[in-house]
Design an enzyme around this catalytic site. Structure first.
Site, PDB file in Angstrom:
ATOM      1  N   HIS A  20       0.862  -1.181   0.000  1.00 26.33           N
ATOM      2  CA  HIS A  20       0.000   0.000   0.000  1.00 26.33           C
ATOM      3  C   HIS A  20       0.897   1.229   0.000  1.00 26.33           C
ATOM      4  O   HIS A  20       2.137   1.100  -0.062  1.00 26.33           O
ATOM      5  CB  HIS A  20      -0.939  -0.015   1.215  1.00 26.33           C
ATOM      6  CG  HIS A  20      -0.219  -0.263   2.510  1.00 26.33           C
ATOM      7  ND1 HIS A  20       0.633   0.655   3.081  1.00 26.33           N
ATOM      8  CD2 HIS A  20      -0.189  -1.336   3.331  1.00 26.33           C
ATOM      9  CE1 HIS A  20       1.132   0.175   4.196  1.00 26.33           C
ATOM     10  NE2 HIS A  20       0.665  -1.052   4.375  1.00 26.33           N
ATOM     11  N   HIS A  23       4.060   1.291   2.215  1.00 27.17           N
ATOM     12  CA  HIS A  23       5.241   0.607   1.656  1.00 27.17           C
ATOM     13  C   HIS A  23       5.859   1.441   0.534  1.00 27.17           C
ATOM     14  O   HIS A  23       7.076   1.545   0.408  1.00 27.17           O
ATOM     15  CB  HIS A  23       4.843  -0.748   1.037  1.00 27.17           C
ATOM     16  CG  HIS A  23       4.303  -1.738   2.015  1.00 27.17           C
ATOM     17  ND1 HIS A  23       2.990  -2.135   2.019  1.00 27.17           N
ATOM     18  CD2 HIS A  23       4.907  -2.430   3.000  1.00 27.17           C
ATOM     19  CE1 HIS A  23       2.797  -3.021   2.965  1.00 27.17           C
ATOM     20  NE2 HIS A  23       3.944  -3.224   3.580  1.00 27.17           N
ATOM     21  N   GLU A 134       7.602   3.520  10.504  1.00 29.44           N
ATOM     22  CA  GLU A 134       7.524   3.792  11.951  1.00 29.44           C
ATOM     23  C   GLU A 134       6.197   3.373  12.573  1.00 29.44           C
ATOM     24  O   GLU A 134       6.031   3.495  13.778  1.00 29.44           O
ATOM     25  CB  GLU A 134       7.761   5.278  12.205  1.00 29.44           C
ATOM     26  CG  GLU A 134       9.217   5.643  12.116  1.00 29.44           C
ATOM     27  CD  GLU A 134       9.495   7.075  12.531  1.00 29.44           C
ATOM     28  OE1 GLU A 134       8.695   7.958  12.150  1.00 29.44           O
ATOM     29  OE2 GLU A 134      10.496   7.292  13.220  1.00 29.44           O
ATOM     30  N   ASP A 136       5.423   0.419  12.838  1.00 30.52           N
ATOM     31  CA  ASP A 136       5.962  -0.664  13.667  1.00 30.52           C
ATOM     32  C   ASP A 136       7.104  -0.085  14.505  1.00 30.52           C
ATOM     33  O   ASP A 136       8.275  -0.380  14.283  1.00 30.52           O
ATOM     34  CB  ASP A 136       6.463  -1.803  12.776  1.00 30.52           C
ATOM     35  CG  ASP A 136       5.325  -2.445  12.009  1.00 30.52           C
ATOM     36  OD1 ASP A 136       4.643  -3.297  12.579  1.00 30.52           O
ATOM     37  OD2 ASP A 136       5.106  -2.052  10.844  1.00 30.52           O
ATOM     38  N   GLN A 139       9.394  -2.472  16.278  1.00 23.75           N
ATOM     39  CA  GLN A 139      10.168  -3.262  15.315  1.00 23.75           C
ATOM     40  C   GLN A 139      11.432  -2.500  14.876  1.00 23.75           C
ATOM     41  O   GLN A 139      12.506  -3.097  14.738  1.00 23.75           O
ATOM     42  CB  GLN A 139       9.298  -3.589  14.099  1.00 23.75           C
ATOM     43  CG  GLN A 139      10.057  -4.256  12.964  1.00 23.75           C
ATOM     44  CD  GLN A 139       9.149  -4.776  11.873  1.00 23.75           C
ATOM     45  OE1 GLN A 139       8.624  -5.879  11.990  1.00 23.75           O
ATOM     46  NE2 GLN A 139       8.951  -4.024  10.808  1.00 23.75           N
ATOM     47  N   VAL A 162       2.302   6.500   7.145  1.00 19.82           N
ATOM     48  CA  VAL A 162       1.416   7.065   6.119  1.00 19.82           C
ATOM     49  C   VAL A 162      -0.022   6.723   6.535  1.00 19.82           C
ATOM     50  O   VAL A 162      -0.304   5.588   6.916  1.00 19.82           O
ATOM     51  CB  VAL A 162       1.734   6.477   4.728  1.00 19.82           C
ATOM     52  CG1 VAL A 162       0.774   7.019   3.682  1.00 19.82           C
ATOM     53  CG2 VAL A 162       3.180   6.807   4.341  1.00 19.82           C
ATOM     54  N   SER A 171      -2.117   0.018   6.561  1.00 18.53           N
ATOM     55  CA  SER A 171      -1.636  -1.303   6.966  1.00 18.53           C
ATOM     56  C   SER A 171      -2.194  -2.325   5.994  1.00 18.53           C
ATOM     57  O   SER A 171      -3.327  -2.179   5.520  1.00 18.53           O
ATOM     58  CB  SER A 171      -2.155  -1.617   8.378  1.00 18.53           C
ATOM     59  OG  SER A 171      -2.020  -2.992   8.651  1.00 18.53           O
ATOM     60  N   SER A 172      -1.411  -3.351   5.710  1.00 13.36           N
ATOM     61  CA  SER A 172      -1.922  -4.418   4.846  1.00 13.36           C
ATOM     62  C   SER A 172      -3.157  -5.054   5.468  1.00 13.36           C
ATOM     63  O   SER A 172      -4.033  -5.559   4.776  1.00 13.36           O
ATOM     64  CB  SER A 172      -0.848  -5.490   4.651  1.00 13.36           C
ATOM     65  OG  SER A 172       0.310  -4.900   4.134  1.00 13.36           O
ATOM     66  N   ARG A 173      -3.205  -5.032   6.794  1.00 13.71           N
ATOM     67  CA  ARG A 173      -4.340  -5.655   7.491  1.00 13.71           C
ATOM     68  C   ARG A 173      -5.638  -4.868   7.303  1.00 13.71           C
ATOM     69  O   ARG A 173      -6.717  -5.414   7.524  1.00 13.71           O
ATOM     70  CB  ARG A 173      -4.034  -5.790   8.977  1.00 13.71           C
ATOM     71  CG  ARG A 173      -2.985  -6.852   9.279  1.00 13.71           C
ATOM     72  CD  ARG A 173      -2.906  -7.108  10.775  1.00 13.71           C
ATOM     73  NE  ARG A 173      -2.306  -8.400  11.047  1.00 13.71           N
ATOM     74  CZ  ARG A 173      -1.013  -8.599  11.229  1.00 13.71           C
ATOM     75  NH1 ARG A 173      -0.186  -7.600  11.169  1.00 13.71           N
ATOM     76  NH2 ARG A 173      -0.553  -9.820  11.480  1.00 13.71           N
TER      77      ARG A 173
END
Ligand code: PAF
Length: 267
Positions: A20, A23, A134, A136, A139, A162, A171-173
């Site tokens: 998305h 990324h 950021e 995550d 992470q 973003v 988020s991909s989720r």
């Protein structure tokens, strides 16, 4: 495996696909700052502590390749599990206090899996720079610690969150949310943003409890944690004067979908 040794500078963007705009902001920055950009698309099984979460993780390989090509990415690396893990990776990382809080507490083994795959990708690609979102937040801290522990030569470049127009962190989720859940999930970013104004006049514990309280009346939400932490040590602060760098990190289920977000109070 990839060797990009001839390029003057190599940028790596590790992803799990279902790409998305979040990324793509990493890819665009990598393209602007490096001679050669490698993006990996790999849903890394060792970082999932929940089989259902792994099974349900979105996969859109064709669209991912197209987006990466359009953004000027030079190499798309889409390995299968056997290629990344020809044998079990038995390495156990110890990130001490950084790894025991927040995601580390609620997703045991998660960061060990992240360190396994990001180190493997770093050994394979030998990037000068690697780009991480950021959203995550923890992470990024863990990966920086891993780079130190393994003495890798890569520079870790954190990139800003973003957000969708609504404020929801990309988020991909998000694509797993129903339309109604997607609307409801806006409460996460709204609440965090509102809490910043509140922090000017209220103590840490009141801001914390207010944030948590915003999710109490709707059974669609279940909070794993909301922690207000020092942005470097990731340990909870109890007073706004405890640190010059204070971040609030949240993980909350909207239905079955677990979303994370964070907000900077200081620094
Ligand atoms: O942030 C992610 O998407 C993943 O944790 C990463 C860094 C690509 C490792 O699998």
């Amino acid at each position: 495996m990839i060797k990009a040794a001839n390029a003057a500078s190599v940028g790596l963007v590790p992803t799990m696909g279902a790409l998305h705009e979040g990324h793509m902001s990493l890819v665009k920055r990598a393209v602007a700052e490096n001679d050669l950009v490698v993006a990996s698309v790999f849903v890394n099984p060792t970082q999932f502590n929940d089989k259902d979460d792994l099974a349900r993780y979105p996969r859109t390989p064709e669209a991912d390749i197209e987006m990466l090509q359009d953004a000027g990415c030079n190499i798309v690396f889409m390995p299968d599990v056997e290629e990344m893990y020809p044998e079990e990776d038995t390495r156990v990382f110890d990130f001490g206090a950084l790894g025991n809080v927040m995601e580390g507490r609620f997703r045991p083994g998660h960061f060990n899996g992240v360190a396994q795959i990001v180190s493997k990708l770093s050994y394979a690609v030998e990037p000068d720079n690697a780009y991480f979102g950021e959203k995550d937040f923890q992470q990024v801290a863990i990966i920086k610690a891993m780079v130190k522990q393994l003495d890798l030569k890569v520079r870790i470049i954190p990139c800003p969150i973003v957000r969708e127009k609504s404020g929801l962190a990309k988020s991909s989720r998000n694509m797993l949310l129903t339309d109604t859940q997607r609307e409801k999930a806006v409460l996460i970013s709204k609440t965090l943003a509102a809490s910043v104004a509140m922090a000017a006049s209220k103590p840490v514990n009141e801001v914390h409890d207010w944030v948590v309280g915003q999710f109490a009346s709707d059974p669609e939400f279940k909070i794993d944690y909301y922690d207000i932490v020092d942005g470097d040590s990731l340990q909870s602060v109890s007073d706004w004067n405890d640190s010059d760098y204070i971040v609030g990190c949240i993980a909350v289920y909207c239905g079955k979908i677990r979303l994370i977000d964070n907000i900077h109070y200081k620094g």
